[in-house]
Design a protein around this motif. Structure first.
Motif, PDB file in Angstrom:
ATOM      1  N   ILE A 192     -42.146  90.715  51.538  1.00 37.52           N
ATOM      2  CA  ILE A 192     -43.232  90.447  52.487  1.00 37.52           C
ATOM      3  C   ILE A 192     -43.634  91.725  53.204  1.00 37.52           C
ATOM      4  N   GLY A 193     -42.657  92.611  53.472  1.00 31.47           N
ATOM      5  CA  GLY A 193     -43.004  93.908  54.055  1.00 31.47           C
ATOM      6  C   GLY A 193     -43.960  94.681  53.164  1.00 31.47           C
ATOM      7  N   GLU A 194     -43.734  94.613  51.850  1.00 41.12           N
ATOM      8  CA  GLU A 194     -44.630  95.266  50.890  1.00 41.12           C
ATOM      9  C   GLU A 194     -46.002  94.596  50.895  1.00 41.12           C
ATOM     10  N   GLU A 195     -46.002  93.253  50.966  1.00 39.57           N
ATOM     11  CA  GLU A 195     -47.284  92.530  50.999  1.00 39.57           C
ATOM     12  C   GLU A 195     -48.091  92.887  52.234  1.00 39.57           C
ATOM     13  N   LEU A 196     -47.406  93.198  53.330  1.00 38.87           N
ATOM     14  CA  LEU A 196     -48.079  93.566  54.571  1.00 38.87           C
ATOM     15  C   LEU A 196     -48.505  95.022  54.597  1.00 38.87           C
ATOM     16  N   GLY A 197     -48.157  95.779  53.552  1.00 39.09           N
ATOM     17  CA  GLY A 197     -48.681  97.131  53.431  1.00 39.09           C
ATOM     18  C   GLY A 197     -47.687  98.258  53.370  1.00 39.09           C
ATOM     19  N   LEU A 198     -46.386  97.987  53.507  1.00 38.93           N
ATOM     20  CA  LEU A 198     -45.409  99.066  53.453  1.00 38.93           C
ATOM     21  C   LEU A 198     -45.137  99.480  52.010  1.00 38.93           C
ATOM     22  N   PRO A 199     -44.904 100.769  51.775  1.00 42.65           N
ATOM     23  CA  PRO A 199     -44.445 101.202  50.446  1.00 42.65           C
ATOM     24  C   PRO A 199     -43.118 100.532  50.116  1.00 42.65           C
ATOM     25  N   GLU A 200     -42.860 100.319  48.825  1.00 40.75           N
ATOM     26  CA  GLU A 200     -41.664  99.598  48.402  1.00 40.75           C
ATOM     27  C   GLU A 200     -40.381 100.199  48.967  1.00 40.75           C
ATOM     28  N   GLU A 201     -40.239 101.533  48.885  1.00 36.22           N
ATOM     29  CA  GLU A 201     -39.006 102.166  49.334  1.00 36.22           C
ATOM     30  C   GLU A 201     -38.845 102.083  50.847  1.00 36.22           C
ATOM     31  N   VAL A 202     -39.942 102.188  51.569  1.00 34.15           N
ATOM     32  CA  VAL A 202     -39.885 102.064  53.028  1.00 34.15           C
ATOM     33  C   VAL A 202     -39.465 100.644  53.406  1.00 34.15           C
TER      34      VAL A 202
END
Length: 275
Positions: A192-202
């Motif tokens: 969900i963090g990725e869906e909200l715009g964060l890079p995968e590794e972050v």
């Protein structure tokens, strides 16, 4: 650090045995007092090279002079393995089983007599020496043997003694299966963090460090988890909105259903494997 140096024999050289052996050697237990058996030559060679311990493909021979025998084979083959050991245990060594779903009655019956037996339910974080194990001892286990079992399992984490064998099934639901619950939560949070715009590794690093930090705070705090949650939930803030969403979806009821299901399956497995 373990002071006494009884001879330990591990039957089975898989991941859990490897983690225990590694933890013991790391804490100063003499490698020459440890033997591990495994049918695969590659597994025996890896254990010998990694830890300098003795290895064998002969279970009865390896157990003949052992003070403690740790059963680390798959539950499905436990019966045949133990029936093959019965004649080598006249010296009444301590038996520690780390196999899920095998009852004390089954262990004693397959071993052919009343022996000191400890059932243990460890979990996979033992692989990184942060495990949690529930232990139950039968009436044949002496105080000295209980202390020894505790020292062995403490090489890879914390140990909690249980008063009733049935509690092993609850331990399975809480800590035995528990790491997977947290892995699932971390998996969801990262996605969900990725869906909200964060890079995968972050998203991955923030999720994992947050899980680590929360666990460490809970372990080191003098208040319970509920109070820690209240302290980071500011009225009208972002955390409150998220927590209210979890509560409106009855997260607790879902966890209760899941953990009761795990405990029920543990009881079913014990019945199936006893046949």
């Amino acid at each position: 650090m373990i002071v006494s140096k009884p001879k330990l024999t591990f039957i089975g050289g898989g991941n859990m045995a490897t983690s225990l052996i590694g933890g013991l050697v790391d804490k100063g237990y003499p490698a020459n007092a440890i033997t591990a058996t495994d049918p695969l030559e590659a597994s025996r060679l890896k254990l010998a090279q990694s830890f300098g311990i003795n290895t064998s493909d002969n279970n009865p021979q390896a157990c003949a002079d052992a003070d403690v025998i740790l059963l680390a084979v798959k539950p499905q083959v436990m019966k045949s393995v133990l029936q093959g050991l019965a004649g080598a245990l006249n010296h009444r060594p301590l038996i520690i089983s780390i196999a899920a779903g095998i009852s004390m009655d089954s262990l004693a019956g397959w071993l052919g007599g009343e022996l000191p037996i400890v059932r243990c339910m460890p979990n996979t974080p033992a692989l990184v020496q942060t495990g949690a194990s529930g232990l139950y001892a039968n009436s044949q286990v002496s105080a000295e043997q209980k202390a020894l079992a505790e020292q062995i399992l403490q090489a890879v984490g914390i140990v909690c003694w249980l008063e009733n064998e049935a509690d092993i099934d609850v331990v399975t639901a809480v800590s035995g299966s528990g790491p997977a619950y947290y892995f699932l939560v971390m998996e969801i949070m990262q996605r969900i963090g990725e869906e909200l715009g964060l890079p995968e590794e972050v998203a991955r690093q923030l999720t994992l460090q947050t899980a680590l930090g929360a666990a460490r705070m809970a372990l080191e705090s003098d208040v319970d988890s509920a109070e820690l949650r209240r302290r980071v939930t500011s009225p009208g803030g972002t955390t409150q909105r998220a927590i209210e969403t979890f509560e409106s979806g009855d997260l607790e009821a879902l966890f209760r259903k899941a953990m009761n299901g795990a405990a029920e399956r543990a009881r079913e497995m014990a019945s199936e494997l006893a046949d």
